[in-house]
Design a protein around this motif. Structure first.
Motif, PDB file in Angstrom:
ATOM      1  N   GLY A 118       0.795  -1.466   0.011  1.00 51.49           N
ATOM      2  CA  GLY A 118       0.018   0.056   0.036  1.00 51.49           C
ATOM      3  C   GLY A 118       0.764   1.059   0.008  1.00 51.49           C
ATOM      4  N   LEU A 119       2.184   1.181  -0.102  1.00 52.26           N
ATOM      5  CA  LEU A 119       2.848   2.392  -0.259  1.00 52.26           C
ATOM      6  C   LEU A 119       2.793   3.383  -1.385  1.00 52.26           C
ATOM      7  CD1 LEU A 119       5.933   1.525   1.779  1.00 52.26           C
ATOM      8  CD2 LEU A 119       3.908   2.157   2.714  1.00 52.26           C
ATOM      9  N   VAL A 120       2.920   2.916  -2.571  1.00 56.19           N
ATOM     10  CA  VAL A 120       3.082   3.649  -3.880  1.00 56.19           C
ATOM     11  C   VAL A 120       1.907   3.354  -4.765  1.00 56.19           C
ATOM     12  CG1 VAL A 120       5.385   4.077  -3.677  1.00 56.19           C
ATOM     13  CG2 VAL A 120       4.649   1.942  -5.028  1.00 56.19           C
ATOM     14  N   GLY A 121       0.836   2.944  -4.155  1.00 55.07           N
ATOM     15  CA  GLY A 121      -0.503   2.560  -4.705  1.00 55.07           C
ATOM     16  C   GLY A 121      -1.236   1.699  -3.997  1.00 55.07           C
ATOM     17  N   THR A 122      -2.509   1.294  -4.443  1.00 51.84           N
ATOM     18  CA  THR A 122      -3.444   0.702  -3.362  1.00 51.84           C
ATOM     19  C   THR A 122      -3.043  -0.765  -3.572  1.00 51.84           C
ATOM     20  OG1 THR A 122      -5.511   0.396  -2.887  1.00 51.84           O
ATOM     21  CG2 THR A 122      -5.150   0.204  -5.267  1.00 51.84           C
ATOM     22  N   SER A 123      -3.296  -1.402  -2.620  1.00 47.07           N
ATOM     23  CA  SER A 123      -3.165  -3.029  -2.536  1.00 47.07           C
ATOM     24  C   SER A 123      -4.657  -3.849  -2.719  1.00 47.07           C
ATOM     25  CB  SER A 123      -2.916  -3.151  -1.026  1.00 47.07           C
ATOM     26  OG  SER A 123      -2.842  -4.787  -0.742  1.00 47.07           O
ATOM     27  N   ILE A 124      -4.285  -4.488  -3.964  1.00 51.83           N
ATOM     28  CA  ILE A 124      -5.413  -5.282  -4.409  1.00 51.83           C
ATOM     29  C   ILE A 124      -4.847  -6.663  -4.574  1.00 51.83           C
ATOM     30  CG2 ILE A 124      -7.006  -5.680  -6.424  1.00 51.83           C
ATOM     31  CD1 ILE A 124      -6.714  -2.610  -6.882  1.00 51.83           C
ATOM     32  N   SER A 125      -5.866  -7.697  -4.210  1.00 52.60           N
ATOM     33  CA  SER A 125      -5.383  -9.047  -3.995  1.00 52.60           C
ATOM     34  C   SER A 125      -7.011  -9.910  -4.676  1.00 52.60           C
ATOM     35  CB  SER A 125      -4.996  -9.492  -2.674  1.00 52.60           C
ATOM     36  OG  SER A 125      -4.454 -10.808  -3.034  1.00 52.60           O
ATOM     37  N   THR A 126      -7.991  -9.316  -4.222  1.00 53.90           N
ATOM     38  CA  THR A 126      -9.085 -10.029  -4.536  1.00 53.90           C
ATOM     39  C   THR A 126     -10.210  -9.368  -5.442  1.00 53.90           C
ATOM     40  OG1 THR A 126     -10.096  -9.524  -2.649  1.00 53.90           O
ATOM     41  CG2 THR A 126      -8.647 -11.515  -2.455  1.00 53.90           C
ATOM     42  N   LEU A 127     -11.342 -10.258  -5.586  1.00 53.24           N
ATOM     43  CA  LEU A 127     -12.393  -9.339  -6.245  1.00 53.24           C
ATOM     44  C   LEU A 127     -13.053  -8.424  -5.347  1.00 53.24           C
ATOM     45  CD1 LEU A 127     -14.370  -8.803  -8.875  1.00 53.24           C
ATOM     46  CD2 LEU A 127     -15.627 -11.063  -8.074  1.00 53.24           C
ATOM     47  N   GLU A 128     -13.045  -9.033  -3.988  1.00 57.94           N
ATOM     48  CA  GLU A 128     -13.550  -8.064  -3.180  1.00 57.94           C
ATOM     49  C   GLU A 128     -13.110  -6.816  -2.988  1.00 57.94           C
ATOM     50  OE1 GLU A 128     -13.439 -10.265   0.739  1.00 57.94           O
ATOM     51  OE2 GLU A 128     -14.981 -11.609   0.226  1.00 57.94           O
ATOM     52  N   ASP A 129     -11.718  -6.600  -3.013  1.00 52.79           N
ATOM     53  CA  ASP A 129     -10.710  -5.620  -3.052  1.00 52.79           C
ATOM     54  C   ASP A 129     -11.361  -4.695  -4.027  1.00 52.79           C
ATOM     55  OD1 ASP A 129      -9.360  -6.330  -0.828  1.00 52.79           O
ATOM     56  OD2 ASP A 129      -7.577  -7.083  -2.047  1.00 52.79           O
ATOM     57  N   MET A 130     -11.571  -5.151  -5.343  1.00 51.02           N
ATOM     58  CA  MET A 130     -12.071  -4.336  -6.438  1.00 51.02           C
ATOM     59  C   MET A 130     -13.413  -3.760  -6.081  1.00 51.02           C
ATOM     60  SD  MET A 130     -10.885  -3.365  -9.258  1.00 51.02           S
ATOM     61  CE  MET A 130      -9.819  -4.288 -10.126  1.00 51.02           C
ATOM     62  N   GLU A 131     -14.263  -4.824  -5.589  1.00 43.90           N
ATOM     63  CA  GLU A 131     -15.500  -3.977  -5.091  1.00 43.90           C
ATOM     64  C   GLU A 131     -15.372  -3.062  -4.113  1.00 43.90           C
ATOM     65  OE1 GLU A 131     -18.358  -7.828  -5.633  1.00 43.90           O
ATOM     66  OE2 GLU A 131     -17.007  -7.816  -3.961  1.00 43.90           O
ATOM     67  N   LYS A 132     -14.528  -2.950  -3.325  1.00 42.23           N
ATOM     68  CA  LYS A 132     -14.395  -1.807  -2.375  1.00 42.23           C
ATOM     69  C   LYS A 132     -13.643  -0.754  -2.891  1.00 42.23           C
ATOM     70  CE  LYS A 132     -13.731  -5.347   1.580  1.00 42.23           C
ATOM     71  NZ  LYS A 132     -12.952  -6.008   2.300  1.00 42.23           N
ATOM     72  N   LEU A 133     -12.761  -0.802  -3.900  1.00 41.50           N
ATOM     73  CA  LEU A 133     -12.230   0.171  -4.421  1.00 41.50           C
ATOM     74  C   LEU A 133     -13.182   1.038  -5.165  1.00 41.50           C
ATOM     75  CD1 LEU A 133      -9.375   1.485  -5.145  1.00 41.50           C
ATOM     76  CD2 LEU A 133      -9.397  -0.029  -7.240  1.00 41.50           C
ATOM     77  N   PHE A 134     -14.103   0.316  -5.844  1.00 40.79           N
ATOM     78  CA  PHE A 134     -14.935   1.104  -6.969  1.00 40.79           C
ATOM     79  C   PHE A 134     -16.549   1.368  -6.238  1.00 40.79           C
ATOM     80  CE2 PHE A 134     -11.389   0.147  -9.937  1.00 40.79           C
ATOM     81  CZ  PHE A 134     -11.422   1.360 -10.619  1.00 40.79           C
ATOM     82  N   ASP A 135     -16.495   1.172  -4.844  1.00 35.88           N
ATOM     83  CA  ASP A 135     -17.744   1.169  -4.298  1.00 35.88           C
ATOM     84  C   ASP A 135     -18.231   2.706  -4.711  1.00 35.88           C
ATOM     85  OD1 ASP A 135     -20.063   0.646  -2.237  1.00 35.88           O
ATOM     86  OD2 ASP A 135     -19.083   2.089  -1.125  1.00 35.88           O
ATOM     87  N   GLY A 136     -19.626   2.851  -5.100  1.00 36.56           N
ATOM     88  CA  GLY A 136     -20.343   3.971  -5.364  1.00 36.56           C
ATOM     89  C   GLY A 136     -19.861   4.762  -6.588  1.00 36.56           C
ATOM     90  N   ILE A 137     -18.915   4.212  -7.404  1.00 34.55           N
ATOM     91  CA  ILE A 137     -18.529   4.628  -8.647  1.00 34.55           C
ATOM     92  C   ILE A 137     -18.928   4.129  -9.827  1.00 34.55           C
ATOM     93  CG2 ILE A 137     -16.460   5.137 -10.089  1.00 34.55           C
ATOM     94  CD1 ILE A 137     -14.879   5.741  -7.325  1.00 34.55           C
ATOM     95  N   PRO A 138     -19.672   4.539 -10.460  1.00 36.90           N
ATOM     96  CA  PRO A 138     -20.231   3.866 -11.636  1.00 36.90           C
ATOM     97  C   PRO A 138     -19.400   3.858 -12.930  1.00 36.90           C
ATOM     98  CG  PRO A 138     -20.955   6.332 -11.868  1.00 36.90           C
ATOM     99  CD  PRO A 138     -20.295   6.090 -10.545  1.00 36.90           C
ATOM    100  N   LEU A 139     -19.056   2.503 -13.267  1.00 33.59           N
ATOM    101  CA  LEU A 139     -18.284   2.224 -14.101  1.00 33.59           C
ATOM    102  C   LEU A 139     -18.405   2.581 -15.448  1.00 33.59           C
ATOM    103  CD1 LEU A 139     -17.321  -1.562 -12.809  1.00 33.59           C
ATOM    104  CD2 LEU A 139     -16.605   0.636 -11.962  1.00 33.59           C
ATOM    105  N   ASP A 140     -19.784   2.433 -15.873  1.00 33.10           N
ATOM    106  CA  ASP A 140     -20.177   3.190 -17.240  1.00 33.10           C
ATOM    107  C   ASP A 140     -20.460   4.456 -17.497  1.00 33.10           C
ATOM    108  OD1 ASP A 140     -22.169   3.110 -15.557  1.00 33.10           O
ATOM    109  OD2 ASP A 140     -23.451   2.020 -17.055  1.00 33.10           O
ATOM    110  N   ARG A 141     -20.034   5.284 -16.275  1.00 30.25           N
ATOM    111  CA  ARG A 141     -19.995   6.721 -16.488  1.00 30.25           C
ATOM    112  C   ARG A 141     -18.972   7.480 -15.938  1.00 30.25           C
ATOM    113  NH1 ARG A 141     -25.085   7.576 -12.384  1.00 30.25           N
ATOM    114  NH2 ARG A 141     -24.333   9.866 -13.079  1.00 30.25           N
TER     115      ARG A 141
END
Length: 545
Positions: A118-141
């Protein structure tokens, strides 16, 4: 009797000040002035081939560039908060960077990487992480750029596709970019180059797999963002940045053609990520020359027929190399000048590097200021009301021609040696970078190049006038390690094994692995497990120590 103030040279006021030399940052000698006799009278119209003056007839009169500040640090939840903060401040597109752990294709629980989580970017390892990263953000807009290279680009892109499916968004509705450049961090003595990460040929092949899937299934997605910026920041000259980027793109084009695609099926989905340094005139000319070279190359060499295939599209970031830790508020001025140059050059999106990035990742306050710089230029200067405002300037037109000449010479030199990949394997690229670094350091040390606050107008009594972002947290890193360990414990291990075995077989056979990566993620495999499976398929051992 009053004493003469220290460190004031009154004689210098009488002598006056002048440039140290009359060369551009790349060493191009400039004349005293230029006239019409110095330029070719092309009388080009913006939005027409070869697009020197811009890829759109109306450029910013029709739509401003995308304000796309880079974000990403710590946990996905922390990054999500920052993403929403910059969007609220007026950012118009997302630019997500991942930590070194992801770039190495590892999970946070790997023993090698604990201090880098998590030092020079976000830590992502799972699909759950991706869901949290884009929570509330519309991917098609909201248009999103994923700053990640293969093989991790395949995993993150698969997660993004799965997230869209879970939200009921069709893949043809997704808009954005995956950098997907195998040379994203492989040029020069970066950590990824020093660290035995992944076999180069496999890395490139996986990147092409991602491109193939996107061409067929995600029509509005940019499949490749050639990372000229990171190359330039190693101290390469501007012509080298441009030539290397063009030659990298040619390598990918040839490989996609080998897969049976027609050039017009994918050329418009290729973009570039370029640098803007402090040499105002040179940087503008560089971008104009790159547009012209790209258009001619696509039309003449690759026989593209559609105009969109000939559009050189670039995201521009202002130079981090130009920032100084000394007198850091000066960096606001530097970033503003560079942003103005990017606009005058005709960028499609801009990241204004924050003034505190000479120290650390930017604070939220600093990122908002960078957005405000772009907004002030867009809304207050009126330069957006004329397309290519510097077009017709004798010196700009001469420099554009000169840059085209210099870039083409380098491209020919690279092609004669077998292309960029062969030059990279032979160490020729690293030799150019090492030479550039030594030369850059020499110019600063010998004051051939002035940097205010660093080697001229220094302030020995300076006190740091800014707050520094502190993202290092052992608690956060422990949280990420524990999360991944628990995730691996609480799942059906047999289904994970079956999915990874399928991925291994397809990678061994040389098939396109993207769908198998999607399947592995659906069965709760992690990013690190997927990348490790691919390493095994390529008989490649991750060396530690």
């Amino acid at each position: 009797m009053s004493e003469k103030p220290e460190n004031i040279d009154f004689d210098a006021y009488i002598r006056g000040e002048r440039p140290k030399n009359f060369k551009t940052a790349s060493g191009i000698e400039l004349k005293e002035f230029y006239t019409q006799d110095d330029v070719t009278d092309r009388r080009e119209i913006p939005g027409t081939y070869p697009f020197t003056r811009g890829i759109h007839r109306d450029m910013y009169r029709g739509r401003f560039w995308t304000r796309r500040q880079q974000t990403g640090y710590g946990t996905p939840e922390e990054s999500n908060k920052r993403m929403k903060a910059v969007l609220s401040a007026g950012q118009t597109g997302l630019n997500i960077d991942v930590d070194v752990v992801v770039k190495l294709g590892l999970d946070p629980d790997h023993p090698l990487v604990e201090g880098d989580i998590g030092l020079v970017g976000t830590s992502i390892s799972t699909l759950e992480d991706m869901e949290k990263l884009f929570d509330g953000i519309p991917l098609d807009r909201v248009s999103t750029t994923l700053i990640v290279s293969p093989p991790a680009s395949c995993v993150l892109m698969a997660m993004y596709v799965l997230l869209a499916r879970k939200r009921g968004i069709p893949e043809n509705g997704l808009i954005g970019t995956v950098m997907n450049d195998s040379f994203n961090q492989l040029v020069g003595p970066t950590r990824e180059a020093e660290f035995p990460l992944f076999p180069l040929e496999g890395n490139i092949k996986i990147g092409i797999d991602v491109m193939e899937y996107c061409i067929k299934n995600i029509p509005r997605w940019t499949i490749l963002n050639v990372n000229a910026y990171n190359m330039r920041e190693t101290c390469l000259r501007a012509p080298e940045e441009a030539a290397f980027a063009m030659c990298i793109a040619k390598e990918y084009i040839r490989k996609l053609l080998d897969r049976g695609f027609h050039i017009d099926e994918f050329a418009s989905k290729i973009a570039f990520f370029t640098d803007i340094g402090m040499d105002f005139l040179e940087e503008i000319a560089k971008i104009r020359a790159m547009r012209r070279i790209w258009a001619k190359m696509l039309k003449e060499e690759f026989k593209a027929e559609k105009e969109r295939s000939m559009w050189f599209k670039t995201a521009i970031q202002t130079s981090g190399l130009a920032l100084t830790a000394q007198q850091p508020l000066n960096n606001i001025v530097r970033a503003t000048i560079q942003t103005l140059a990017a606009v005058l050059a005709g960028a499609q999106s801009i990241h204004t590097t924050s003034y505190d990035e000479a120290y650390a990742l930017p604070t939220e306050e600093a990122q908002k200021l960078s957005i405000r710089i772009q907004q002030i230029i867009a809304y207050e200067t009126n330069i957006t009301k004329v397309v290519d405002p510097l077009g017709g300037s004798y010196v700009i037109e001469w420099l554009t021609d000169k840059f085209e000449e210099e870039i083409r010479k380098l491209m020919i030199e690279i092609e004669e040696q077998g292309g960029f990949i062969e030059c990279f394997k032979r160490g020729w690229i690293d030799e150019r970078i090492a030479r550039g670094r030594h030369e850059y350091a020499r110019r600063i040390e010998e004051k051939e190049e002035f940097i205010v606050g660093l080697n001229i107008f220094e302030d020995k009594e300076e006190k740091l006038p800014i707050s520094i972002s502190k993202v290092y947290s052992t608690e956060m890193q422990k949280e990420r390690i524990d999360y991944v360990k628990n995730y691996k414990k609480n799942r059906d291990t047999s289904s994970v094994k079956m999915a990874l075995d399928r991925l291994y077989t397809e990678a061994k056979e040389g098939s396109n692995i993207f769908v198998s990566v999607v399947n592995a993620i659906e069965n709760r495999a992690t990013l690190g497990e997927i990348c490790e499976t691919l390493r095994k398929a390529y008989d490649f051992e991750l060396k530690i120590g």
